[in-house]
Design an enzyme around this catalytic site. Structure first.
Site, PDB file in Angstrom:
ATOM      1  N   HIS A   1       0.816  -1.218   0.000  1.00  0.00           N
ATOM      2  CA  HIS A   1       0.000   0.000   0.000  1.00  0.00           C
ATOM      3  C   HIS A   1       0.851   1.270   0.000  1.00  0.00           C
ATOM      4  O   HIS A   1       0.353   2.342  -0.329  1.00  0.00           O
ATOM      5  CB  HIS A   1      -0.978  -0.002   1.183  1.00  0.00           C
TER       6      HIS A   1
ATOM      7  N   ASP B   1       0.621  -7.621   1.515  1.00  0.00           N
ATOM      8  CA  ASP B   1       0.962  -6.205   1.681  1.00  0.00           C
ATOM      9  C   ASP B   1       2.478  -6.003   1.670  1.00  0.00           C
ATOM     10  O   ASP B   1       3.024  -5.240   2.466  1.00  0.00           O
ATOM     11  CB  ASP B   1       0.366  -5.645   2.977  1.00  0.00           C
TER      12      ASP B   1
ATOM     13  N   SER C   1       4.648   2.458   8.085  1.00  0.00           N
ATOM     14  CA  SER C   1       4.389   1.284   7.261  1.00  0.00           C
ATOM     15  C   SER C   1       5.579   0.971   6.363  1.00  0.00           C
ATOM     16  O   SER C   1       6.093   1.841   5.667  1.00  0.00           O
ATOM     17  CB  SER C   1       3.148   1.515   6.385  1.00  0.00           C
TER      18      SER C   1
END
Length: 412
Positions: free
Chosen positions: A143, A173, A257
């Site tokens: 993402h 992911d 992230s």
């Protein structure tokens, strides 16, 4: 009888004057002796340090009172200038892995009505995990790089270099980038996430809230292992996947992230991916275990994709279907309210070749109960490989049947 004449008075007075003179001479003699004693005693007292000691005490007291505030100021200044070298396992771990954590900028270009080009950039983190020849490789989250027209990597010293996306996987992911190796100085070392224990100290490194806070370090512990978190991949409100993640209370915020979760040895044991952001929830950060991520990273680096087995079907969880259609359309027995219904079958694909049809309901694979689509994907993606045979039990018209399916090699 009661009166004294002058003679008598003088006679009596004269002896009194004689006594007074004696006192005078006695006093004078005492004064002289006292003076002599003092004169001769001073050297003796000096040798014994008695007199100087008293003087020193008096002087010291006076100096302390006068200079107390100045001395305090000097002490405070001295304390401010003291430099302390602090070394610990945590600082050593950060020193080892910190520079391997980089910032990633996602640059998206779009053209408006007037033909003007606009850029909308997002930021995240990544971890340099390999250096080979003139190339270096970075793992991050899917993402973080999704829909990017360009990618830029920011190193710990502020240097910015262009990056190439080698591959990305929406289910785990994860994504892998390639950059020139010339300016890459530090490469992270992967640890073993299977040896982690609840309560073990861990450190999160990343760029929360953008590159302004690049290289931020937060400390916590492993709060839980093998947490199963539902993931809505296509954003339709229904979970499509269940991510197996580590739980930590180390602060992980937007921008973290793709960053590293490291152990006390400075080894990467997780790739930070998500945070449960609810008003009633604090201190729950999630990270992809490195042992689970490693083969995905390897596939993305080498082939640009993750080759998973596929069946060639369109699916729906039975628990999302009304009880009316469970009984009348799928014709399931009343006691069966779980499983995966087949909505469609691709011709000449594995499911078709195994004899499966629309409205069949899969309830078991290789002896493992399948209650919904998430269970089916977990079994298919985590336990099977391309070309494997898989035993499938399913209901058709209320009857339990079984077939063997040879799995193909593309995404479900």
């Amino acid at each position: 009888m009661g009166y004294y004449d002058d003679q008598d008075y003088q006679g009596r007075y004269k002896p009194q004057n004689g006594r007074k003179g004696g006192f005078f001479w006695a006093s004078l003699a005492g004064a002289v002796i006292g003076a002599l004693l003092v004169i001769f005693s001073i050297p003796l007292l000096s040798n014994l340090d008695v007199l100087p000691y008293k003087i020193q005490l008096n002087n010291q007291s006076a100096v302390t009172d006068e200079q107390k505030s100045e001395d305090d100021k000097e002490d405070i200044t001295a304390k401010k200038n003291v430099s302390i070298d602090v070394y610990s396992q945590i600082t050593d771990a950060v020193d080892k892995a910190g520079d391997a954590v980089v910032g990633i900028t996602n640059i998206q270009e779009s053209t408006n009505f007037w033909g003007q080009t606009q850029e909308a950039g997002g930021t995240g983190s990544g971890v340099v995990y390999k250096k080979a020849g003139d190339k270096a490789y970075i793992v991050t989250n899917h993402h973080v790089v999704a829909e990017a027209s360009e990618l830029e990597v920011s190193l710990s010293d502020g240097t910015k270099i262009p990056a190439k996306l080698l591959g990305s996987d929406i289910w785990t992911d994860l994504a892998v980038l390639e950059v020139p190796a010339e300016q890459i100085k530090v490469v992270a070392e992967f640890g073993n996430s299977e040896k982690l224990k609840p309560g073990e100290p861990v450190i999160a490194i990343g760029n929360p809230l953008g590159l302004t806070f690049s290289g931020s370090v937060t400390q916590g512990i492993i709060s839980g292992l093998e947490r199963a978190i539902p993931v809505d991949v296509n954003q339709d409100g229904t979970p499509d996947w269940q991510a197996e993640v580590l739980q930590t209370d180390a602060a992980i915020n937007p921008g973290n992230s793709g960053g590293a979760l490291i152990n006390i040895e400075g080894q990467v044991i997780g790739i930070n991916s998500m945070k449960i952001a609810q008003s009633a929830v604090e201190g729950i950060g999630l990270s992809i275990p490195i042992n689970y991520a490693a083969p995905i990273i390897d596939d993305l680096e080498k082939t640009g994709e993750v080759k998973r087995p596929f069946m060639g079907v369109e699916l729906a969880s039975v628990n999302e279907i009304s009880s009316y259609h469970q009984q009348n359309t799928l014709k399931l027995p009343k006691e069966v309210n779980y499983g995966v219904a087949i909505r469609g079958v691709e011709p000449n694909f594995p499911a078709d070749k195994a004899g499966l049809k629309e409205y069949d309901v899969i309830v078991e694979m290789d002896g493992e109960d399948i209650r919904d689509v998430v269970d089916l994907r977990k079994h298919l993606y985590n336990k099977k490989k391309v070309g494997d045979d898989m035993q499938v039990k399913y209901y058709r018209n209320g009857q339990l049947q079984e077939t063997t399916m040879k799995l193909g090699g593309e995404t479900l």
